[in-house]
Design a protein around this motif. Structure first.
Motif, short mmCIF file in Angstrom:
data_model
loop_
_atom_site.label_atom_id
_atom_site.label_comp_id
_atom_site.label_asym_id
_atom_site.label_seq_id
_atom_site.Cartn_x
_atom_site.Cartn_y
_atom_site.Cartn_z
N ASN A 17 -26.04 -56.94 -16.53
CA ASN A 17 -26.59 -55.70 -14.97
C ASN A 17 -27.39 -56.84 -15.03
O ASN A 17 -27.93 -57.15 -13.54
N THR A 18 -27.98 -57.27 -15.54
CA THR A 18 -29.28 -58.67 -15.50
C THR A 18 -29.11 -60.05 -14.71
O THR A 18 -29.38 -60.63 -13.54
N HIS A 21 -28.88 -58.75 -11.57
CA HIS A 21 -29.78 -59.21 -10.95
C HIS A 21 -30.42 -60.64 -10.48
O HIS A 21 -30.55 -60.60 -9.00
#
Length: 243
Positions: A17-18, A21
């Protein structure tokens, strides 16, 4: 106590998820000086490359870990693979004394997945030790990273960076692909001497290199280096933000 494997699964998802992002085109465009050729489609393809080959989903890890673990002995002792290549008169004639360097560069490119896996395991160690529980959102992942030594993370970034620097070298990449394909073919002809996981490791490594090559081929030559530099800036800026 939460099982380590469950923590690993959650951290893999959290770190993926990072990446999602961090590699959003609009955010990157606002912060960095991008040439026109590094467009939204290129950034999207880069993000998918990270997610497919460096930080794949947990359910894909067993086969990948087995394949790359089976190559550990070869990455430590590349001369074992070099013996296979020494039977290839065409390669020896074409590359001569440069053949070991080409092989080592190819194996070095494949180390990126293992480096990413080791990095994730370090995050799991900190999560277990400090009783930091899931869900691992951006804030918690950053907090876990901050518990590691900056030197360890810098080393990981350098290993990742070296993959993209190799991909930027079109002449070298062409040679690496030919050499690895020869190894796969030779091993397939002598499957009694090599495990399926060893062969699979080379096949996945070749796929990783081929897909990375396709990503860089989207861009004019001068902007391929710009992409390498942008990736480096993004990762180091993120590290500076965390620390």
């Amino acid at each position: 106590m939460v099982k380590r494997e469950k923590v690993l699964e959650e951290i893999i998802e959290g770190y993926r998820n990072t990446i999602c992002h961090r590699y959003q085109y609009e955010n990157i465009k606002k912060t960095y000086d991008l040439p026109a050729s590094i467009d939204e489609a290129t950034v999207n393809q880069l993000r998918e490359y990270f997610l497919n080959y460096m930080y794949p989903a947990h359910d894909k890890r067993v086969a990948l870990n087995e394949a790359f673990n089976s190559l550990d002995d070869y990455t430590k002792y590349p001369q074992k693979l070099l013996k296979i290549l020494l039977d290839a008169a065409k390669l020896i004639f074409r590359y001569g004394r440069h053949l070991p360097r080409i092989l080592i560069a190819g194996l070095h490119a494949m180390k990126t997945f293992k480096a990413a896996t080791n990095f994730e395991n370090s995050l799991v160690d900190e999560a277990v030790k400090n009783e930091i529980e899931a869900p691992y959102d951006l804030v918690k992942i950053d907090a876990l990273i901050k518990l590691l030594s900056r030197e360890e993370i810098e080393k990981f970034i350098e290993i990742s960076q070296s993959l993209f620097e190799i991909l930027h070298d079109k002449v070298l990449i062409k040679k690496i692909k030919e050499v690895i394909q020869h190894l796969i073919t030779a091993m397939r002809k002598n499957e009694n001497s090599y495990s399926q996981s060893q062969i699979k490791g080379l096949e996945i490594g070749l796929e990783m290199i081929t897909e990375g090559d396709a990503l860089f081929n989207r861009l004019p030559k001068e902007d391929q280096l710009n992409l390498v530099l942008v990736i480096s800036e993004i990762e180091r800026d993120n590290l500076d933000y965390i620390f």
